[in-house]
Design an enzyme around this catalytic site. Structure first.
Site, PDB file in Angstrom:
ATOM      1  N   SER A 233       0.810  -1.224   0.000  1.00 39.90           N
ATOM      2  CA  SER A 233       0.000   0.000   0.000  1.00 39.90           C
ATOM      3  C   SER A 233       0.839   1.267   0.000  1.00 39.90           C
ATOM      4  O   SER A 233       0.415   2.285  -0.556  1.00 39.90           O
ATOM      5  CB  SER A 233      -0.938  -0.004   1.212  1.00 39.90           C
ATOM      6  OG  SER A 233      -1.826  -1.094   1.163  1.00 39.90           O
ATOM      7  N   HIS A 298       0.084   3.416   4.701  1.00 35.20           N
ATOM      8  CA  HIS A 298      -0.747   4.074   3.684  1.00 35.20           C
ATOM      9  C   HIS A 298      -0.517   5.587   3.702  1.00 35.20           C
ATOM     10  O   HIS A 298      -0.383   6.224   2.650  1.00 35.20           O
ATOM     11  CB  HIS A 298      -2.230   3.802   3.945  1.00 35.20           C
ATOM     12  CG  HIS A 298      -2.599   2.344   3.921  1.00 35.20           C
ATOM     13  ND1 HIS A 298      -2.186   1.454   4.880  1.00 35.20           N
ATOM     14  CD2 HIS A 298      -3.373   1.646   3.050  1.00 35.20           C
ATOM     15  CE1 HIS A 298      -2.678   0.258   4.603  1.00 35.20           C
ATOM     16  NE2 HIS A 298      -3.403   0.344   3.497  1.00 35.20           N
TER      17      HIS A 298
END
Length: 359
Positions: A233, A298
């Site tokens: 991610s 993220h």
């Protein structure tokens, strides 16, 4: 022609001047000037852009378009061209998806040869799928693999107890918590990463991707010190956020179809994947005392995408070493990496952090 001394001239007036004095110009330079007027969505042209173009100080796409006699820029819009094959339609689609200026889209369309092909993102994706299938059979599960007591025993994921093994700050991208995690990351990685690599090349996209991956694991080691990290991610969010920011910054020039719908769908996918990661982080782990993987990677990827990534993607064909803003963000990123490294060396013992046992 500029009574207000604003430094701009309307595209209509610019075309009139080209019609009157165009015979005095080099024909190839004239075609680039016409493409510059056709591709300007603001209805005006900056005088400095005109001067840079005439003095060959523009980006490589302009410079090569002027110097190469075989290069011909067509006056019509690229989208109006008919009779294209499947590969040509794909290249045209990619040009409209990623480039905001018609002159750059035309230059890219005429110069792209699929050599080299977009191999980097495809290779990373294939490796992620292969590793996932290997551990899927080994752990005898494809969903929520992270709940297996043997999941973190792999030499790939980042674990706070094993942070001295430097390769783990990058190799964690090949481990995913389950097929649902892999599928979302793989979809965004292919749909956004491959077109970007086709336009900007493996070097630029690889730089953004790797910086996002490294920023993700280092951000976790600084802010969520007891949690492991898995999943791609960090790199995926760096690419997607850089692309979305580039679309927003050049909204009027981006001619991709359904761009608002596409942005909404990308944000929905990112939100779903991020929400799932947050839920998993605070969900009681099946095998305590080790916590579930962190979601902070993220955020690290998004920060890289909105800073370094935007600069890398903003100027098509302009060399990175010629962009002052690139060096500013790169120096800031390097400073962050150095601070995170020292944090990992000293902060854990100084703060007396209670870490989970090694896997």
């Amino acid at each position: 022609y500029d009574p207000e001394n604003s430094g701009f001239i309307s595209t209509e007036r610019f075309r009139d001047l080209l019609a009157t004095h165009g015979s005095e110009l080099d024909p190839h330079k004239l075609e680039v000037l016409l493409a510059l007027a056709d591709g300007n969505a603001d209805g005006k042209i900056c005088y400095q852009d005109f001067v840079n173009l005439m003095s060959n100080k523009r980006s490589n796409s302009f410079r090569r378009a002027i110097l190469q006699g075989s290069r011909q820029l067509k006056g019509c819009s690229l989208r109006d061209e008919a009779g294209l094959g499947l590969s040509q339609r794909l290249v045209r689609h990619v040009a409209y998806e990623t480039l905001p200026r018609e002159v750059d889209r035309k230059w890219y369309f005429d110069s792209y040869t699929y050599c080299p092909p977009p191999w980097l993102i495809l290779a990373i994706t294939i490796a992620e799928v292969a590793v996932f299938m290997y551990y899927g059979f080994q752990l005898d599960r494809l969903v929520l693999q992270v709940s297996s007591p043997s999941f973190l025993k792999s030499p790939l994921p980042y674990h706070p107890q094993l942070r001295a093994q430097a390769w783990r700050y990058l190799t964690y991208i090949f481990m995913h918590t389950g097929i649902e995690h892999l599928s979302l990351n793989m979809a965004m990685q292919l749909l956004v990463g491959v077109p970007l690599e086709m336009v900007h090349g493996a070097l630029r996209i690889g730089l953004v991707y790797v910086c996002g991956v490294l920023a993700g694991s280092l951000a976790v080691s600084v802010t969520d010190m007891t949690a492991p990290v898995v999943g791609s991610s960090g790199g995926v969010y760096a690419l997607v956020s850089a692309h979305l920011a580039n679309v927003v910054m050049n909204w009027s020039g981006m001619k991709c179809q359904f761009k608002l719908f596409r942005m909404a769908m990308a944000l929905v996918c990112m939100s779903v994947e991020f929400g799932r990661a947050v839920w998993l982080r605070f969900y009681p782990p099946a095998f305590p005392p080790c916590p579930n993987p962190s979601f902070v990677a993220h955020l690290g990827g998004v920060m890289v995408g909105l800073t370094l990534g935007v600069v890398v993607l903003q100027n098509y064909e302009q060399r990175l070493q010629e962009q002052s803003l690139f060096w500013i963000f790169f120096c800031v990123y390097t400073l962050f990496v150095l601070c995170a490294v020292f944090w990992n060396i000293f902060a854990y013992s100084l703060l007396d952090v209670r870490l989970p046992p090694p896997p």
